[in-house]
Design an enzyme around this catalytic site. Structure first.
Site, PDB file in Angstrom:
ATOM      1  N   HIS A 140       0.841  -1.194   0.000  1.00  0.00           N
ATOM      2  CA  HIS A 140       0.000   0.000   0.000  1.00  0.00           C
ATOM      3  C   HIS A 140       0.876   1.243   0.000  1.00  0.00           C
ATOM      4  O   HIS A 140       1.847   1.320   0.758  1.00  0.00           O
ATOM      5  CB  HIS A 140      -0.913   0.015   1.229  1.00  0.00           C
ATOM      6  CG  HIS A 140      -1.640   1.313   1.413  1.00  0.00           C
ATOM      7  ND1 HIS A 140      -1.447   2.130   2.507  1.00  0.00           N
ATOM      8  CD2 HIS A 140      -2.561   1.945   0.633  1.00  0.00           C
ATOM      9  CE1 HIS A 140      -2.207   3.196   2.406  1.00  0.00           C
ATOM     10  NE2 HIS A 140      -2.891   3.118   1.285  1.00  0.00           N
ATOM     11  N   SER A 141       0.552   2.193  -0.852  1.00  0.00           N
ATOM     12  CA  SER A 141       1.273   3.468  -0.898  1.00  0.00           C
ATOM     13  C   SER A 141       2.766   3.232  -1.144  1.00  0.00           C
ATOM     14  O   SER A 141       3.141   2.569  -2.100  1.00  0.00           O
ATOM     15  CB  SER A 141       1.012   4.253   0.390  1.00  0.00           C
ATOM     16  OG  SER A 141       1.556   5.548   0.323  1.00  0.00           O
TER      17      SER A 141
END
Length: 786
Positions: A169-170
Site C-alpha cells: 500500500h502506498s
C-alpha cells in the site's frame, strides 16, 4: 496602495481556500466502499528473525495475521498455506493487513482441499518515508530479510513455496519494486506484486535527495533492465478521483509499452468494484479486497497448493478479476448450444419498454422475446440485469439480429430477478458540471464508451477548477511562495542600498510579486532547450535537467499524443495563477508570523531584563564561530534539518529580543507611532549612529529607536524566508527525533568516562560535580522522553 495590496492578496487567499475546500472537503464524491469486518478477534503473531537482523533493524518487525481457531493452530508457525506479505505505506501500520487477512480466512472456509493463504505483514515503525527518503533503503533491505524468513517457515513441507506474493500500500508498493535493485536479491523469490495507490511514477513531494535517488534507482532497474524482469507480474491499482494524496497518474507503472506483465489501472475500472477510493480506504474497501483475494485463490495450483509459476496463468487471472467483466467464472467451460422448448407457455413476447420479472419458488422454464425491428430508430441500447450480472448491448452492433431472447428459467428452484429495458444514448450520458471558479459555468456531456474517452473529456474541462489546479500542480505553490519571499528580501536589500533603511516587511513581501521578471526568463529557457545546440551546450556545462511535473494521466497511451501533450502543458499555462497563489501564501504567512512574534515577545518580556541595545540577542564572535562549526558537524554527520532548525531558533530569539527592545525604547521615549513617523519625515531620525553615553551604553535617542525598527523589519523578512526550509525539512527532523531512542545505548557508556573526568577535575572545584552529573542525567531524560 496598502489597501489595494491587502485586497489583492485577500482575493488570492480566498481562491486558495476555495480550492483546498473543494479538494479536501466537498470536491470529491461520497465514499461508496463497503467496510470489511472481522468475525473473530484479530491476532498478530510475531515471527522471530535472526539475531543479526534484529540487531540491525530493532524498530522493525514481521507478523503473521490470524483469527480465532486459525490463530491458535498457527501459534507454532507450522504453516501450509500460500504466503502473502503485506507492506504498509507512509506512516502506515502493520495492522492494516487485517482486511486482506480476514477476507482471505473467510474465503478459505469455502475452499475444497484446505487451500488457504498465510497473510504476513511487516512493521516499518510507521515511518514517514513519503516525505523523507532516508529510510527507504533500510526498509528494502529489511523486506528482503522478511521474505527469506517467511520462506524458511515452510522448509518442512514436501512442496514448500519458492515465491512470496507482495501486496503493498502506498510507499509499500514502491519498496516492493525496489527489492530488485538489491545486488543480493534473487528475483525468483517474488513473482507477483500487487500495489494499492502507490506513487510509482514519481514521489508526491520530493523533499530530499534520498527520495529522488531511490526513485531513480528503481526506475533505472525496471526500465533499462526490463528484459530481465519480464517474468515478474506487477499490478498497480490507483484509488481514482477520491485519492487526493496520490493521484492516479502517479500510480502508473513506468515500464516499456510492450511489456504485457505490467498492468496499471484505477479502482473505478475494476469489475464488480466500480468505486473510487481515498488513500486509506483502498486498503479496507470490501469490493477491491474481494477482487484481490479471489485473484490470489485462483492463482493457487491445486497440485502443489502454492501459487502458480506460470506467467500466462497469472495474467489470465488478473485479466479476469481486474480488467474484463467476469460474466463467467474463471476456467468455466463454454455452455453447450441452448435448446429452446417447443411448448408456447414458456415463451412471452415483451412489447413494453421495461421488464421486471421475479422467478417463482417452484422451478419452471421461462423465456422472454424482444423484437429489435421496432426499436432500432428510437433506442440505441438494450440493458438487462440479473443479481450481480449486467449486460448492455449496442443495437448498432446487432444489425443482423432480429430478436433477443432472455432466459429466466429456474428449473432448480433458485430464485432471482431479471430487469430489462430499452435505453437511449441520452440516458447513459452524464452531464458533468465543472465547479464554478474559473469554469464559466461550462458543462460537458460524457458518454461512457471507454475509459480513455471519459478521462480525456474530464481533463479537457475540469483542469481549470481550483481544486484540480491544486491536485495536479500543487507542488508549484511552495516554489512560487519561496520565489516571492526571496524577491522580497531582494527588495529589502535594494532599499537599504539606496536609502539606507529597509522597507516595512509587509510592503516588501507585497512587492515580491514580479511575474514578469521570473516568467519571461523561464519561458525563454524552455524555448532554447528545444534547440539541439543549446541542449548540447547545457549538457557540456553539466547543468541538471529542467524539472517538470509528472504526467496527470494514469495511462498516457490511452489518449492521443496531442491530447496527452495538451494535458501536460497545463502547468506552464497556469503558472501566473500558481504564482498568485504562492504570493498569497507568502503575504499572509509573513503577516501571521509577525503577529505571532509580537505576541510571543509579550509573553517573554517579563522573563528578560529590558534592553535598548540594537545588538541584544546577538552572540559573540567566538561563540558564533564555534556554533557554526558545531552545526556544520551535526548537519554533515547526523541530520542537516537539526542544524537548520537550531539556527532558526537562534535567529528567532534574536528577532524576539529586537521586538522587546523596540517596545522598551518606545515606552522610554514615550513616542506614539504617529509622532515617530512625523519626526522621521522632519529629519529627526537623525543623523548618525548612536553614540556612547556615560558608561559606554547607547544614547536613548529617536535615531536609536529607528535603527532598531529598521533592523527588526529586515529580520522579519529573513525570518519568513527562514521558515520555509524549516517546514520542508520537518519530515527529516521528525524522523531524526523518533530515532533518538537509540541515544539510550550511548548513555550506557557515559558513566565511566564521566567518573574519570570527575575525579580528575573536581577535587578542588566541587561545583563541577553538578556539571558532570547533569551531563549524564540530561541525555537520559531526553532518551526516555523520545
Amino acid at each position: 496602495m496598502q489597501f489595494a495590496a491587502v485586497a489583492f492578496y485577500g482575493a488570492a487567499l480566498a481562491l486558495l481556500a476555495t480550492g483546498l475546500r473543494e479538494l479536501l472537503l466537498t470536491g470529491f464524491e461520497e465514499n461508496k466502499c463497503s467496510m470489511t469486518y472481522m468475525f473473530e478477534y484479530p491476532e498478530y503473531r510475531r515471527v522471530s528473525l535472526p539475531r543479526r537482523v534484529s540487531r540491525l533493524y530493532p524498530a522493525y518487525g514481521l507478523y503473521l495475521y490470524g483469527e480465532g481457531l486459525y490463530a491458535q493452530e498457527t501459534r507454532a508457525l507450522k504453516l501450509t498455506g500460500a504466503p502473502v506479505l503485506f507492506l504498509p505505506g507512509n506512516a502506515g501500520s502493520y495492522k492494516q493487513a487485517r482486511s486482506l487477512g480476514s477476507v482471505a480466512l473467510r474465503k478459505a472456509e469455502n475452499m475444497e482441499g484446505g487451500l488457504h493463504l498465510n497473510v504476513f505483514t511487516v512493521d516499518f515503525n510507521e515511518e514517514l518515508v513519503a516525505l523523507y527518503g532516508g529510510s527507504l533503503r533500510r526498509q528494502t533491505l529489511f523486506l528482503h530479510e522478511c521474505i527469506k524468513a517467511v520462506l524458511r517457515l515452510y522448509k518442512g513441507l514436501d512442496r514448500p513455496p519458492s515465491t512470496v506474493v507482495l501486496v503493498g500500500h502506498s510507499m509499500g508498493g514502491v519498496v516492493a519494486r525496489a527489492l530488485f535493485t538489491l545486488p543480493r536479491f534473487s528475483p525468483n523469490l517474488v513473482s507477483l506484486i500487487i500495489t494499492q495507490a502507490s506513487p510509482h511514477l514519481a514521489p508526491v513531494l520530493a523533499l530530499d535527495t534520498h527520495l529522488l535517488e531511490f526513485y531513480s534507482a528503481v526506475r533505472e532497474r525496471w526500465v533499462r533492465h526490463a528484459d530481465n524482469l519480464a517474468n515478474i507480474t506487477v499490478l498497480s491499482v490507483g484509488g481514482g478521483y477520491r485519492d487526493y494524496q496520490v493521484r492516479s497518474g502517479l500510480a502508473s507503472l513506468p515500464c516499456s509499452p510492450g511489456d504485457p506483465n505490467k498492468l496499471s489501472l484505477v479502482a473505478t475500472a475494476v469489475p464488480r468494484t466500480w468505486v473510487s477510493t481515498d488513500h486509506l480506504s483502498i486498503v479496507w474497501c470490501k469490493e477491491l479486497v474481494l477482487a484481490t483475494v479471489r485473484a490470489l485463490f485462483d492463482l493457487i495450483d491445486h497440485e502443489t497448493r502454492q501459487l502458480t509459476d506460470s506467467v500466462e496463468r497469472r495474467m489470465q487471472v488478473l485479466d479476469h478479476h481486474f480488467i474484463r467483466h467476469p460474466v463467467r467464472m474463471l476456467d468455466e467451460t463454454q455452455e453447450p448450444a441452448l435448446t429452446l422448448p417447443d411448448f408456447p407457455e414458456a415463451w412471452t413476447e415483451v412489447n413494453a419498454l421495461r421488464l421486471a420479472y421475479s422467478t417463482p419458488k417452484e422451478g419452471q422454464a421461462k423465456y422472454f422475446l424482444f423484437a429489435l425491428s421496432s426499436r432500432r430508430k428510437a433506442y440505441s441500447h438494450f440493458y438487462c440485469r440479473s443479481n450481480n450480472m449486467v449486460l448492455i448491448l449496442s443495437l448498432s452492433d446487432l444489425s443482423s439480429v432480429s430478436h433477443l431472447v432472455v432466459g429466466a428459467s429456474n428449473l432448480n428452484g433458485k430464485q432471482f430477478t431479471v430487469e430489462c429495458e430499452w435505453q437511449r444514448q441520452e440516458s447513459q450520458t452524464v452531464s458533468v458540471a465543472v465547479p464554478h471558479v474559473l469554469s464559466f459555468g461550462a458543462d460537458k456531456d460524457v458518454f461512457p464508451q471507454g475509459f480513455g474517452t471519459v478521462l480525456e473529456e474530464f481533463f479537457g474541462t475540469a483542469v481549470l477548477c481550483p481544486n484540480q489546479v491544486l491536485r495536479f500542480c500543487g507542488p508549484l505553490v511552495p516554489v512560487y511562495t519561496a520565489v516571492t519571499l526571496l524577491l522580497a528580501c531582494g527588495v529589502q536589500l535594494w532599499s537599504i542600498a539606496r536609502t539606507g533603511k529597509p522597507l516595512e516587511a509587509s510592503r516588501a513581501v507585497g512587492r515580491g510579486l514580479q511575474p514578469h521578471k521570473v516568467g519571461l526568463p523561464v519561458y525563454l529557457l524552455h524555448l532554447l532547450l528545444g534547440c539541439e545546440w543549446f541542449q548540447e551546450a547545457w549538457s557540456v556545462l553539466g547543468l541538471p535537467a529542467v524539472d517538470g511535473l509528472p504526467p496527470t494521466v494514469p495511462d498516457r497511451l490511452s489518449l492521443g499524443g496531442a491530447s496527452a501533450a495538451a494535458v501536460d502543458e497545463w502547468p506552464r499555462l497556469l503558472w501566473p495563477l500558481l504564482y498568485v497563489l504562492g504570493a498569497g501564501v507568502a503575504f499572509w504567512g509573513s503577516a501571521l508570523l509577525r503577529a505571532a512574534l509580537r505576541l510571543l515577545s509579550l509573553v517573554m518580556a517579563p522573563l528578560h531584563r529590558p534592553s535598548v541595545s540594537p545588538d541584544c540577542g546577538t552572540l559573540g564572535r567566538r561563540t558564533q564561530v564555534l556554533l557554526i562549526l558545531a552545526l556544520s558537524i551535526v548537519g554533515g554527520t547526523s541530520c542537516g534539518a537539526v542544524s537548520i532548525f537550531t539556527a532558526f531558533l537562534l535567529h528567532l530569539y534574536r528577532v524576539l529580543r529586537l521586538q522587546m527592545a523596540e517596545r522598551s525604547l518606545s515606552h522610554m521615549l514615550n513616542l506614539a507611532p504617529e509622532k515617530q513617523d512625523g519626526h522621521e519625515r522632519n529629519g529627526v531620525s537623525a543623523g548618525g549612529p548612536p553614540g556612547a553615553g556615560n558608561g559606554g551604553g547607547p544614547l536613548l535617542t529617536e535615531g536609536l529607536l529607528y535603527e532598531v525598527r529598521h533592523d527588526l523589519q529586515l529580520h522579519y523578512s529573513l525570518s519568513v524566508l527562514f521558515t520555509l526550509p524549516i517546514m520542508l525539512g520537518a519530515p527529516s527532523l521528525i524522523h531524526w527525533t523518533r530515532n533518538l531512542s537509540k541515544l539510550l545505548r550511548l548513555v550506557c557508556h557515559l558513566p565511566l568516562p564521566l567518573c574519570v573526568a570527575m575525579v580528575t577535575f573536581s577535587p578542588l572545584h566541587l561545583y563541577r560535580v553538578t556539571y558532570f552529573l547533569s551531563a549524564a542525567l540530561v541525555p537520559l531524560a531526553v532518551s526516555r522522553l523520545l
